[in-house]
Write a protein that holds these residues in place. Structure first.
Motif, mmCIF file in Angstrom:
data_model
loop_
_atom_site.group_PDB
_atom_site.id
_atom_site.type_symbol
_atom_site.label_atom_id
_atom_site.label_comp_id
_atom_site.label_asym_id
_atom_site.label_seq_id
_atom_site.Cartn_x
_atom_site.Cartn_y
_atom_site.Cartn_z
ATOM 1 N N ALA A 195 70.597 -64.778 51.372
ATOM 2 C CA ALA A 195 70.205 -65.254 52.700
ATOM 3 C C ALA A 195 70.347 -64.198 53.779
ATOM 4 C CB ALA A 195 71.041 -66.475 53.074
ATOM 5 N N GLY A 196 70.982 -63.067 53.484
ATOM 6 C CA GLY A 196 71.121 -62.019 54.484
ATOM 7 C C GLY A 196 71.888 -62.504 55.697
ATOM 8 N N ALA A 197 71.346 -62.252 56.880
ATOM 9 C CA ALA A 197 72.048 -62.597 58.121
ATOM 10 C C ALA A 197 71.969 -64.071 58.471
ATOM 11 C CB ALA A 197 71.497 -61.763 59.271
ATOM 12 N N GLY A 198 71.295 -64.900 57.629
ATOM 13 C CA GLY A 198 71.324 -66.321 57.915
ATOM 14 C C GLY A 198 70.007 -67.057 57.784
ATOM 15 N N HIS A 199 69.252 -66.800 56.724
ATOM 16 C CA HIS A 199 68.006 -67.533 56.501
ATOM 17 C C HIS A 199 68.280 -69.001 56.194
ATOM 18 C CE1 HIS A 199 64.551 -64.967 56.728
ATOM 19 N NE2 HIS A 199 65.030 -64.075 55.882
ATOM 20 N N ASP A 200 67.374 -69.859 56.652
ATOM 21 C CA ASP A 200 67.360 -71.226 56.148
ATOM 22 C C ASP A 200 66.571 -71.234 54.836
ATOM 23 O OD1 ASP A 200 64.680 -70.983 56.899
ATOM 24 O OD2 ASP A 200 64.868 -72.285 58.647
ATOM 25 N N ALA A 201 66.406 -72.401 54.234
ATOM 26 C CA ALA A 201 65.743 -72.491 52.927
ATOM 27 C C ALA A 201 64.311 -71.961 52.988
ATOM 28 C CB ALA A 201 65.762 -73.938 52.444
ATOM 29 N N GLN A 202 63.597 -72.293 54.070
ATOM 30 C CA GLN A 202 62.218 -71.829 54.202
ATOM 31 C C GLN A 202 62.167 -70.310 54.346
ATOM 32 O OE1 GLN A 202 60.135 -73.541 57.524
ATOM 33 N NE2 GLN A 202 58.176 -72.611 57.010
ATOM 34 N N GLY A 203 63.064 -69.761 55.153
ATOM 35 C CA GLY A 203 63.092 -68.314 55.337
ATOM 36 C C GLY A 203 63.469 -67.589 54.064
ATOM 37 N N LEU A 204 64.409 -68.148 53.301
ATOM 38 C CA LEU A 204 64.809 -67.519 52.040
ATOM 39 C C LEU A 204 63.662 -67.534 51.039
ATOM 40 C CD1 LEU A 204 66.950 -66.202 50.316
ATOM 41 C CD2 LEU A 204 67.835 -68.479 49.745
ATOM 42 N N ALA A 205 62.908 -68.618 51.002
ATOM 43 C CA ALA A 205 61.749 -68.684 50.107
ATOM 44 C C ALA A 205 60.713 -67.631 50.488
ATOM 45 C CB ALA A 205 61.133 -70.078 50.161
ATOM 46 N N ARG A 206 60.484 -67.453 51.781
ATOM 47 C CA ARG A 206 59.537 -66.429 52.238
ATOM 48 C C ARG A 206 60.041 -65.034 51.847
ATOM 49 N NH1 ARG A 206 59.427 -67.949 57.015
ATOM 50 N NH2 ARG A 206 60.988 -66.560 57.926
ATOM 51 N N LYS A 207 61.337 -64.796 52.033
ATOM 52 C CA LYS A 207 61.920 -63.498 51.670
ATOM 53 C C LYS A 207 61.711 -63.214 50.193
ATOM 54 C CE LYS A 207 66.399 -61.069 51.937
ATOM 55 N NZ LYS A 207 67.812 -61.199 52.400
ATOM 56 N N ARG A 208 61.950 -64.198 49.350
ATOM 57 C CA ARG A 208 61.779 -64.001 47.905
ATOM 58 C C ARG A 208 60.335 -63.672 47.557
ATOM 59 N NH1 ARG A 208 65.470 -69.239 46.508
ATOM 60 N NH2 ARG A 208 67.473 -68.167 46.252
ATOM 61 N N THR A 209 59.389 -64.354 48.214
ATOM 62 C CA THR A 209 57.974 -64.100 47.946
ATOM 63 C C THR A 209 57.583 -62.681 48.340
ATOM 64 O OG1 THR A 209 57.414 -66.439 48.257
ATOM 65 C CG2 THR A 209 55.629 -64.847 48.485
ATOM 66 N N VAL A 210 58.025 -62.253 49.525
ATOM 67 C CA VAL A 210 57.707 -60.904 49.994
ATOM 68 C C VAL A 210 58.304 -59.855 49.072
ATOM 69 C CG1 VAL A 210 58.102 -59.250 51.861
ATOM 70 C CG2 VAL A 210 57.432 -61.597 52.400
ATOM 71 N N LEU A 211 59.546 -60.037 48.670
ATOM 72 C CA LEU A 211 60.194 -59.040 47.824
ATOM 73 C C LEU A 211 59.598 -59.012 46.430
ATOM 74 C CD1 LEU A 211 63.954 -59.113 48.868
ATOM 75 C CD2 LEU A 211 62.004 -57.916 49.851
ATOM 76 N N ALA A 212 59.117 -60.149 45.950
ATOM 77 C CA ALA A 212 58.426 -60.160 44.660
ATOM 78 C C ALA A 212 57.150 -59.330 44.737
ATOM 79 C CB ALA A 212 58.124 -61.590 44.240
ATOM 80 N N ARG A 213 56.436 -59.427 45.851
ATOM 81 C CA ARG A 213 55.224 -58.613 46.024
ATOM 82 C C ARG A 213 55.576 -57.132 46.112
ATOM 83 N NH1 ARG A 213 52.979 -62.525 50.762
ATOM 84 N NH2 ARG A 213 52.014 -64.142 49.449
ATOM 85 N N ALA A 214 56.647 -56.820 46.834
ATOM 86 C CA ALA A 214 57.064 -55.419 46.935
ATOM 87 C C ALA A 214 57.448 -54.868 45.574
ATOM 88 C CB ALA A 214 58.237 -55.304 47.912
ATOM 89 N N ALA A 215 58.197 -55.645 44.801
ATOM 90 C CA ALA A 215 58.625 -55.190 43.482
ATOM 91 C C ALA A 215 57.437 -55.004 42.552
ATOM 92 C CB ALA A 215 59.621 -56.181 42.891
#
Length: 341
Positions: A195-215
């Protein structure tokens, strides 16, 4: 320009342990502080270990990934928090005063022009990294430049300080650290993203999607390539600081998840650098336990911290000082029994 790191000479380890066993205490009664004392003794070599003069180096940088929404905060917060650190009003400043350490802020790649200020080191490689979802975050040259500058800063600090600590400030840097852990651990990306500095569930899901694309964009697995594809400038410069401190024969206290990613990169570049690292704490950030496992490290503290800035490293500093003084200040049991104290 990246310094060589010599492994610790462990020929004196048995003598150090015997010396500690001979202190005025039951055998092994100080637990892991005794192991830390041995590590500090080996780093000091022929010198007595000292950890009185301490410097926290806070490396700051911005991340192009933040444009894709990987953080709950905008990138402008990096600049605002750097100003707070320089004003002496951040958590790291308060903790540094509490434990008697100095604080230095290093502009590794903040996406703003920072005016000169006391305690600020201008080492900017570029104004923030590129968006790793779309392209490499850094060029190979930028990575090497960041490593070299971090190593040089640590080597310079080693001339005036007994022990160094690293921390960071950079909105979005838990995303970059997760990608680095994913490739250099290696660990599954899902297990590295928190969650980093404090993502909610929606923000964490977005973060995972973005990082999957980066990877998915790159198969990089060598440390310099991973830093180029995904790393922030503050992470690369901290990795250089790990190498510089180790090359200068100084113990270096590593903060949490993001500083741990820098240490992981440094150790993958020069495995002997691990001998000089003291891992301060287990962060509440998802993936940090796996990062420490990849480093073969056991942290000193477990306080559910997830702030960064070097706060955990500062809280571990008194333990490092105590371990050094176990070797230098505690009487031998034989002297106590003979009345020679």
């Amino acid at each position: 320009m990246i310094p060589q790191v010599a492994p610790l000479d462990r020929s004196g380890e048995a003598a150090l342990r015997a010396r500690i066993d001979g202190k005025a205490k039951p055998l092994g009664a100080l637990g892991r502080i005794e192991d830390l004392a041995v590590q500090l003794g080996l780093i000091a070599g022929a010198r007595e270990p000292v950890a009185d003069r301490a410097l926290l180096m806070v490396f700051a940088g911005d991340h192009g990934l933040n444009a894709s929404g990987v953080s709950a905060y905008p990138s402008q917060v990096t600049t605002a928090m750097v100003a707070t650190l320089l004003a002496g009003r951040a958590s790291a400043n308060a903790f540094a005063r509490a434990v008697g350490a100095e604080v230095q802020v290093v502009d590794a790649g903040v996406a703003a022009d920072l005016p000169p200020a006391q305690g600020l080191v201008q080492a900017k490689v570029r104004a923030g990294s590129r968006n790793a979802e779309l392209e490499p975050a850094l060029t190979a040259h930028e990575v090497k430049l960041a490593l070299a500058r971090g190593a040089a800063l640590a080597a310079l600090a080693a001339e005036s300080f007994d022990v160094l600590a690293i921390g960071e400030m950079g909105i979005g840097n838990s995303a970059a650290a997760a990608l680095i852990l994913h490739r250099l651990g290696p660990v599954p990306l899902e297990a590295a993203v928190g969650a980093g500095a404090g993502h909610d569930a929606q923000g964490l899901a977005r973060k995972r999607t973005v990082l999957a694309r980066a990877a998915a964009r790159s198969a990089a697995s060598a440390p310099l390539e991973v830093l180029a594809e995904f790393g922030g400038l503050e992470i690369a410069m901290m990795a250089g600081a790990v190498l510089g401190a180790a090359s200068a024969g100084r113990a270096l206290i590593v903060d949490g998840f993001i500083a741990g990613a820098a240490a992981l990169a440094a150790v993958r570049i020069a495995p002997a650098a691990a001998d000089y690292c003291v891992f301060s704490h287990l962060s509440a950030e998802r993936g940090h336990a796996l990062m420490l496992e990849a480093l073969g490290a056991r942290p000193l503290l477990d306080l559910d911290l997830r702030l960064g800035e070097g706060t955990g490293a500062l809280l571990a500093l008194p333990l490092v000082r105590a371990a050094a003084r176990l070797l230098t200040d505690v009487a031998n049991l034989d002297d106590v029994l003979a009345g020679r104290v």
